[in-house]
Enzyme design. Structure first.
Site, PDB file in Angstrom:
ATOM      1  N   SER A  26       0.851  -1.188   0.000  1.00 25.47           N
ATOM      2  CA  SER A  26       0.000   0.000   0.000  1.00 25.47           C
ATOM      3  C   SER A  26       0.887   1.238   0.000  1.00 25.47           C
ATOM      4  O   SER A  26       2.032   1.191   0.476  1.00 25.47           O
ATOM      5  CB  SER A  26      -0.905   0.023   1.239  1.00 25.47           C
ATOM      6  OG  SER A  26      -1.551   1.265   1.388  1.00 25.47           O
ATOM      7  N   TYR A  72      -1.072  -0.717  10.452  1.00 21.34           N
ATOM      8  CA  TYR A  72      -1.296  -1.002   9.036  1.00 21.34           C
ATOM      9  C   TYR A  72      -0.111  -0.528   8.200  1.00 21.34           C
ATOM     10  O   TYR A  72       0.408  -1.270   7.349  1.00 21.34           O
ATOM     11  CB  TYR A  72      -2.585  -0.332   8.579  1.00 21.34           C
ATOM     12  CG  TYR A  72      -2.941  -0.634   7.134  1.00 21.34           C
ATOM     13  CD1 TYR A  72      -3.494  -1.858   6.793  1.00 21.34           C
ATOM     14  CD2 TYR A  72      -2.739   0.302   6.138  1.00 21.34           C
ATOM     15  CE1 TYR A  72      -3.823  -2.150   5.476  1.00 21.34           C
ATOM     16  CE2 TYR A  72      -3.072   0.032   4.822  1.00 21.34           C
ATOM     17  CZ  TYR A  72      -3.611  -1.189   4.493  1.00 21.34           C
ATOM     18  OH  TYR A  72      -3.932  -1.477   3.189  1.00 21.34           O
TER      19      TYR A  72
END
Length: 271
Positions: free
Chosen positions: A144, A157
């Protein structure tokens, strides 16, 4: 399984980018072995695909990849059912925004177990298969843009996605000598259940758009793929931004994000 077809294993296949990738590769004629936690959803997806593509092979295993022994047993069953994979798409992941001043260890533990250890266990499993059989293979790791720098409210995350990117980058040269290609994919914002409560998502893509771009990058053997294009610019800026500037922007963005989240929670009645 139909002889001559390529086989892909896709984790996190029951929703979001994973489901879109499943449909994308089914449409491209691949045999598919799918993993996700939600058994009923995954079984329904396979039934739908089998009716749409009756000549293709589809198999599913309901498993939580954060449970290592369960995962390894499920992967063994995939080999027995579908043979060696040509491609592993390591997509499964969890994550949510958390105020870093609030207690957050359980969220951190869960995120790292799933996004990092579960994903790496699957990668290592496939690597061992291909090395022992002297068969070429390919892995696509779904990281990501959040893995470039620690974005506000997403410590666990962001850390997990950075770990995946670094691991893939470290392994890539040696694994390629053994015929195993690694692509690391850095999506920007994609409309999925996991991002549904994000208050602001610039350059938002639908999952089908993301899946088509990811599949294209995998097919081209891209080692690193950041999309959409504006995110490539953001990616570069974040990587080279001086720490004082980044920290100042993070504080501003983090405060604003927490306020928007609180307002959304009040409106929806969310806990």
């Amino acid at each position: 399984m139909t002889p001559g077809r390529k086989t892909a294993w896709i984790t996190g296949a029951s929703s979001g980018i994973g489901e879109a990738l499943t449909r994308e590769y089914a449409g491209r004629g691949w045999s598919l072995c799918l993993l996700a936690r939600r058994e009923e959803v995954l079984a329904g997806l396979c039934r739908t695909l089998q009716s749409e593509y009756p000549r293709q092979f589809f198999h599913w295993e309901a498993v939580d990849i954060s449970e290592e022994q369960d995962l390894l047993q499920a992967l063994d069953r995939l080999v027995r059912k579908g043979g060696l994979p040509d491609l592993l798409i390591a997509n499964a992941g969890v994550g949510r925004s958390v105020d870093p001043l609030l207690p957050g260890w359980e969220n951190t533990r869960r995120t790292l177990l799933t996004n990092v250890l579960g994903t790496l266990a699957g990668m290592e499993f496939c690597k061992e298969l291909w090395v022992r059989s002297r068969t070429p293979g390919q892995i696509a790791v779904i990281s990501s843009v959040a893995g470039v720098r620690g974005l506000p409210g997403t410590a666990a995350y962001s850390a997990s996605k950075a770990a995946l990117a670094t691991y893939a980058e470290s392994c890539r040269p040696r694994w390629e000598e053994a015929g195993i290609r690694i692509s690391c994919i850095f999506p920007g914002y994609v409309r999925t259940p996991m991002t549904a409560r994000n208050p602001w998502m610039p350059w938002l893509l639908d999952p089908e758009q993301a899946a088509a771009r990811i599949a294209g990058a995998i097919e081209r053997g891209k080692k690193r793929y950041v999309f959409p294009f504006p995110m490539r610019i953001v990616f570069g800026l974040l990587r080279h931004m001086p720490d004082p500037v980044f920290d100042w922007l993070s504080r501003k963005a983090g405060t604003a994000a927490m306020r928007r989240k609180a307002a959304a929670d009040n409106i929806t009645g969310a806990p």
